[in-house]
Structures are given as C-alpha cells and as structure tokens.
Design an enzyme around this catalytic site. Structure first.
Site, short mmCIF file in Angstrom:
data_model
loop_
_atom_site.label_atom_id
_atom_site.label_comp_id
_atom_site.label_asym_id
_atom_site.label_seq_id
_atom_site.Cartn_x
_atom_site.Cartn_y
_atom_site.Cartn_z
N CYS A 171 0.58 -4.83 3.09
CA CYS A 171 1.88 -4.34 3.09
C CYS A 171 1.65 -2.78 3.29
O CYS A 171 2.47 -1.87 3.96
CB CYS A 171 2.26 -4.47 2.07
SG CYS A 171 2.81 -6.29 1.67
N CYS A 201 -0.18 -3.97 -1.23
CA CYS A 201 -1.80 -4.50 -1.04
C CYS A 201 -1.91 -3.91 0.56
O CYS A 201 -1.32 -3.24 0.83
CB CYS A 201 -1.74 -5.74 -1.12
SG CYS A 201 -0.79 -6.57 0.28
N HIS A 246 5.09 -11.18 1.53
CA HIS A 246 5.45 -10.44 0.22
C HIS A 246 6.66 -9.56 0.40
O HIS A 246 7.16 -9.21 1.59
CB HIS A 246 4.30 -9.22 0.34
CG HIS A 246 3.08 -10.06 -0.10
ND1 HIS A 246 1.83 -9.12 -0.05
CD2 HIS A 246 2.64 -11.29 -0.50
CE1 HIS A 246 0.92 -9.97 -0.47
NE2 HIS A 246 1.39 -11.25 -0.83
N GLU A 288 7.90 -6.56 0.34
CA GLU A 288 7.98 -5.38 0.85
C GLU A 288 8.01 -5.63 2.24
O GLU A 288 8.66 -4.79 3.16
CB GLU A 288 7.20 -4.30 0.33
CG GLU A 288 5.83 -4.49 0.46
CD GLU A 288 5.11 -5.06 -0.39
OE1 GLU A 288 4.12 -4.56 -0.95
OE2 GLU A 288 5.76 -5.97 -1.23
#
Length: 202
Positions: free
Chosen positions: A138, A135, A105, A107
C-alpha cells in the site's frame, strides 16, 4: 497495512496489544511529548494527537467508520478514506476475506476508487486517511499514485512501512514523498483491532 491477513504484528503502544519487536535504531519514532516551549505556544502536548483540522478529523472518523463496517462482516477492521478539497471522494474497508484476495487492503481500494472517480492517474491534492500504518504494497501504491498527504492511526511494528519497519513513504531515493502523520486517533484505531482479534481467540 501488513501483508497477508494482518493478524501477526499489528501493534499499538498505548493499548498494548501488539507484540512486534523493533530492532534497535530501526523504525524508532520520536517521543510523543513536545518541548515545553512548543506546548506553551501551541497548546499541543501530545505529538501523536495534535489539533486536527475539521477536514482531517472528518477523514479519520470516516476511516474509523469504515473499519467498524469491515469488522461487522468479518474483515480485519482497517478503514480508509480519500478527501480532496474537503470532500470525501472515496472510502473503503478491508475486503481480503470477501474477495479471497489478500491484496485487497482498505487504502488500496480507496486509492483505486478515487482515481476512477476523479478520472486521473494521480492524487497530488488528496489526503489519504487510514486506521493502520500502510504495508509495503500500500505504501508503494501511495507513492505511485502521488498521494499528497497520508494520515494514519495505529502503528504496525511488523509490517508498517511509514516508519515502523522501514519508511518507504519518505524514502530519499523515491521521486515522490507525501506528507505523513502517524498516530492520529491511535488509541481508537488500535482498540478496534484489539477487540476484533480478542473475539477471534475466544
């Protein structure tokens, strides 16, 4: 950002492209309208998009640019950027498809890149900008890396861990709780996702 491919449950209340349902009393966000006396004193009417500093605007615009870059190569349009002392340290977009790895992802990649660039194991003086609410994966990385501030755009009612499903970032039992602001450029961030998934369905 949602675990997996993020196609289900990513939401934005202003653009209406999310379908996630929130349980009563869970993940409830405050009304976007501020009390009248605060509006008069600050000139800020909308809680989600208060006046941003030039650095915060740069961070969110950079994250949006990364999200667009990701969309152009077929990735779900989520972008992120890390800024320290007004300087962009790292920027990234989703790479789950290009790497065949659903954990990649935006980030998470941005955090890892910033840590490597700065030669440190924590980002206490950093601000992280993301176009979508993080999420569980993360949010955990944000806490472990001791990120100082987090600003994100669209809310994710089915996977967001900054208030939508749960609030891992500000959990009272954790030893690090970053400053968090959600709904920043929410309309713009949500529109990117809406257009992307509409194109996939056509």
């Amino acid at each position: 950002m949602g675990i997996g491919n993020r196609e289900s449950g990513i939401g934005n209340r202003e653009t209406g492209w999310g379908r996630g349902k929130r349980e009563k009393g869970k993940g409830k966000r405050p009304s976007p309208t501020l009390p009248s006396f605060i509006q008069r004193e600050t000139g800020i009417v909308n809680r989600r998009n208060p006046q941003l500093s030039s650095t915060d605007e740069l961070g969110m615009q950079t994250a949006l640019e990364e999200a667009r870059n990701g969309s152009e190569v077929g990735e779900v349009p989520v972008g992120a950027a890390v800024i320290v002392d007004g300087k962009i340290i790292s920027r990234a977009h989703n790479e789950t498809i290009s790497r065949n790895d659903l954990t990649q992802h935006a980030e998470l990649i941005a955090i890892q890149s910033a840590l490597k660039s700065l030669g440190t194991d924590r980002l206490e003086n950093a601000s992280l900008y993301i176009t979508l609410e993080p999420c569980a994966q993360c949010a955990g990385a944000i806490v472990l890396a001791r990120v100082g501030r987090v600003l994100f755009g669209a809310y994710d009612p089915k996977a967001g861990m900054a208030g939508s499903v749960e609030d891992l970032l500000r959990h009272s039992k954790l030893n690090h709780r970053p400053e968090v602001r959600g709904g920043v450029f929410e309309t713009e961030c949500g529109a990117l996702l809406k257009v992307f998934f509409k194109g996939r369905r056509e």
